[in-house]
Design a protein around this motif. Sequence first.
Motif, PDB file in Angstrom:
ATOM      1  N   ILE A 292       0.851  -1.186   0.000  1.00  0.00           N
ATOM      2  CA  ILE A 292       0.000   0.000   0.000  1.00  0.00           C
ATOM      3  C   ILE A 292       0.892   1.242   0.000  1.00  0.00           C
ATOM      4  N   ASP A 293       0.295   2.408  -0.307  1.00  0.00           N
ATOM      5  CA  ASP A 293       1.044   3.651  -0.144  1.00  0.00           C
ATOM      6  C   ASP A 293       1.473   3.749   1.316  1.00  0.00           C
ATOM      7  N   ASN A 294       2.661   4.273   1.555  1.00  0.00           N
ATOM      8  CA  ASN A 294       3.237   4.260   2.895  1.00  0.00           C
ATOM      9  C   ASN A 294       2.735   5.373   3.799  1.00  0.00           C
ATOM     10  N   ARG A 295       2.018   6.339   3.307  1.00  0.00           N
ATOM     11  CA  ARG A 295       1.620   7.483   4.132  1.00  0.00           C
ATOM     12  C   ARG A 295       0.144   7.439   4.506  1.00  0.00           C
ATOM     13  N   CYS A 296      -0.124   7.562   5.804  1.00  0.00           N
ATOM     14  CA  CYS A 296      -1.492   7.600   6.314  1.00  0.00           C
ATOM     15  C   CYS A 296      -2.180   8.862   5.791  1.00  0.00           C
ATOM     16  N   PRO A 297      -3.437   8.763   5.363  1.00  0.00           N
ATOM     17  CA  PRO A 297      -4.127   9.948   4.835  1.00  0.00           C
ATOM     18  C   PRO A 297      -4.417  11.004   5.900  1.00  0.00           C
ATOM     19  N   HIS A 298      -4.315  10.678   7.174  1.00  0.00           N
ATOM     20  CA  HIS A 298      -4.618  11.641   8.233  1.00  0.00           C
ATOM     21  C   HIS A 298      -3.514  12.668   8.410  1.00  0.00           C
ATOM     22  N   ASN A 299      -2.294  12.192   8.688  1.00  0.00           N
ATOM     23  CA  ASN A 299      -1.196  13.120   8.966  1.00  0.00           C
ATOM     24  C   ASN A 299       0.111  12.602   8.376  1.00  0.00           C
ATOM     25  N   LEU A 300      -0.001  11.801   7.311  1.00  0.00           N
ATOM     26  CA  LEU A 300       1.145  11.270   6.568  1.00  0.00           C
ATOM     27  C   LEU A 300       2.088  10.412   7.406  1.00  0.00           C
ATOM     28  N   GLY A 301       1.549   9.744   8.422  1.00  0.00           N
ATOM     29  CA  GLY A 301       2.360   8.844   9.242  1.00  0.00           C
ATOM     30  C   GLY A 301       2.907   7.689   8.416  1.00  0.00           C
ATOM     31  N   PRO A 302       4.093   7.180   8.763  1.00  0.00           N
ATOM     32  CA  PRO A 302       4.712   6.077   8.025  1.00  0.00           C
ATOM     33  C   PRO A 302       4.032   4.745   8.362  1.00  0.00           C
ATOM     34  N   LEU A 303       3.167   4.273   7.492  1.00  0.00           N
ATOM     35  CA  LEU A 303       2.418   3.050   7.762  1.00  0.00           C
ATOM     36  C   LEU A 303       3.316   1.831   7.910  1.00  0.00           C
ATOM     37  N   CYS A 304       4.471   1.826   7.255  1.00  0.00           N
ATOM     38  CA  CYS A 304       5.390   0.678   7.365  1.00  0.00           C
ATOM     39  C   CYS A 304       5.840   0.458   8.800  1.00  0.00           C
ATOM     40  N   ASP A 305       5.761   1.482   9.643  1.00  0.00           N
ATOM     41  CA  ASP A 305       6.164   1.368  11.041  1.00  0.00           C
ATOM     42  C   ASP A 305       5.008   0.984  11.956  1.00  0.00           C
ATOM     43  N   GLY A 306       3.814   0.815  11.390  1.00  0.00           N
ATOM     44  CA  GLY A 306       2.640   0.481  12.192  1.00  0.00           C
ATOM     45  C   GLY A 306       2.608  -0.979  12.594  1.00  0.00           C
ATOM     46  N   ILE A 307       1.725  -1.283  13.522  1.00  0.00           N
ATOM     47  CA  ILE A 307       1.523  -2.650  14.001  1.00  0.00           C
ATOM     48  C   ILE A 307       0.407  -3.286  13.187  1.00  0.00           C
ATOM     49  N   THR A 308       0.643  -4.504  12.709  1.00  0.00           N
ATOM     50  CA  THR A 308      -0.393  -5.202  11.955  1.00  0.00           C
ATOM     51  C   THR A 308      -1.275  -5.999  12.910  1.00  0.00           C
ATOM     52  N   LYS A 309      -2.579  -6.015  12.583  1.00  0.00           N
ATOM     53  CA  LYS A 309      -3.569  -6.812  13.307  1.00  0.00           C
ATOM     54  C   LYS A 309      -4.430  -7.472  12.251  1.00  0.00           C
ATOM     55  N   GLY A 310      -4.255  -8.760  12.040  1.00  0.00           N
ATOM     56  CA  GLY A 310      -5.000  -9.441  10.987  1.00  0.00           C
ATOM     57  C   GLY A 310      -4.624  -8.866   9.633  1.00  0.00           C
ATOM     58  N   THR A 311      -5.600  -8.298   8.926  1.00  0.00           N
ATOM     59  CA  THR A 311      -5.323  -7.677   7.622  1.00  0.00           C
ATOM     60  C   THR A 311      -5.390  -6.153   7.704  1.00  0.00           C
ATOM     61  N   THR A 312      -5.096  -5.599   8.886  1.00  0.00           N
ATOM     62  CA  THR A 312      -5.057  -4.150   9.039  1.00  0.00           C
ATOM     63  C   THR A 312      -3.708  -3.727   9.603  1.00  0.00           C
ATOM     64  N   VAL A 313      -3.400  -2.445   9.404  1.00  0.00           N
ATOM     65  CA  VAL A 313      -2.225  -1.848  10.022  1.00  0.00           C
ATOM     66  C   VAL A 313      -2.709  -0.633  10.803  1.00  0.00           C
ATOM     67  N   VAL A 314      -2.104  -0.403  11.968  1.00  0.00           N
ATOM     68  CA  VAL A 314      -2.433   0.736  12.811  1.00  0.00           C
ATOM     69  C   VAL A 314      -1.352   1.786  12.610  1.00  0.00           C
ATOM     70  N   CYS A 315      -1.750   2.978  12.170  1.00  0.00           N
ATOM     71  CA  CYS A 315      -0.787   4.060  11.957  1.00  0.00           C
ATOM     72  C   CYS A 315      -0.081   4.386  13.271  1.00  0.00           C
ATOM     73  N   PRO A 316       1.248   4.489  13.259  1.00  0.00           N
ATOM     74  CA  PRO A 316       1.987   4.732  14.498  1.00  0.00           C
ATOM     75  C   PRO A 316       1.815   6.144  15.063  1.00  0.00           C
ATOM     76  N   LEU A 317       1.291   7.086  14.283  1.00  0.00           N
ATOM     77  CA  LEU A 317       1.157   8.457  14.797  1.00  0.00           C
ATOM     78  C   LEU A 317      -0.120   8.680  15.598  1.00  0.00           C
ATOM     79  N   HIS A 318      -1.276   8.301  15.035  1.00  0.00           N
ATOM     80  CA  HIS A 318      -2.538   8.614  15.691  1.00  0.00           C
ATOM     81  C   HIS A 318      -3.520   7.450  15.746  1.00  0.00           C
TER      82      HIS A 318
END
Length: 109
Positions: A39-65
């Motif tokens: 996926i694109d690496n930037r969260c649409p909310h505040n451009l957080g780096p999604l690659c650094d997020g925690i995965t849960k099942g088939t989702t990723v949690v943005c590390p910023l918010h």
Amino acid sequence: MSWLKVTPAENVPLREGRSVCIGRREIAIFHLPDGFRAIDNRCPHNLGPLCDGITKGTTVVCPLHGWNINLENGKVLKPDVPVGVTTYPVRVSEGIVEIQLPEMKEAVA
């Protein structure tokens, strides 16, 4: 479209993400128990780096918010907002993660 070789699969540990730059795009590649997602690496909310997020099942949690993003379709699941990120077809061939993009460029992993 052709497949672009990006990185050896072992460079992306299980349940983690890694960022790669392809042309002007920054893409997050995730290794889930049932395969890889891109996926694109930037969260649409505040451009957080999604690659650094925690995965849960088939989702990723943005590390910023804490926004939850579906890795299958790119939709934001939490909060309930009508935005998302672009997803890309991804596969592993001979141990190499490959991605399809609308315009193919050289990868920098």
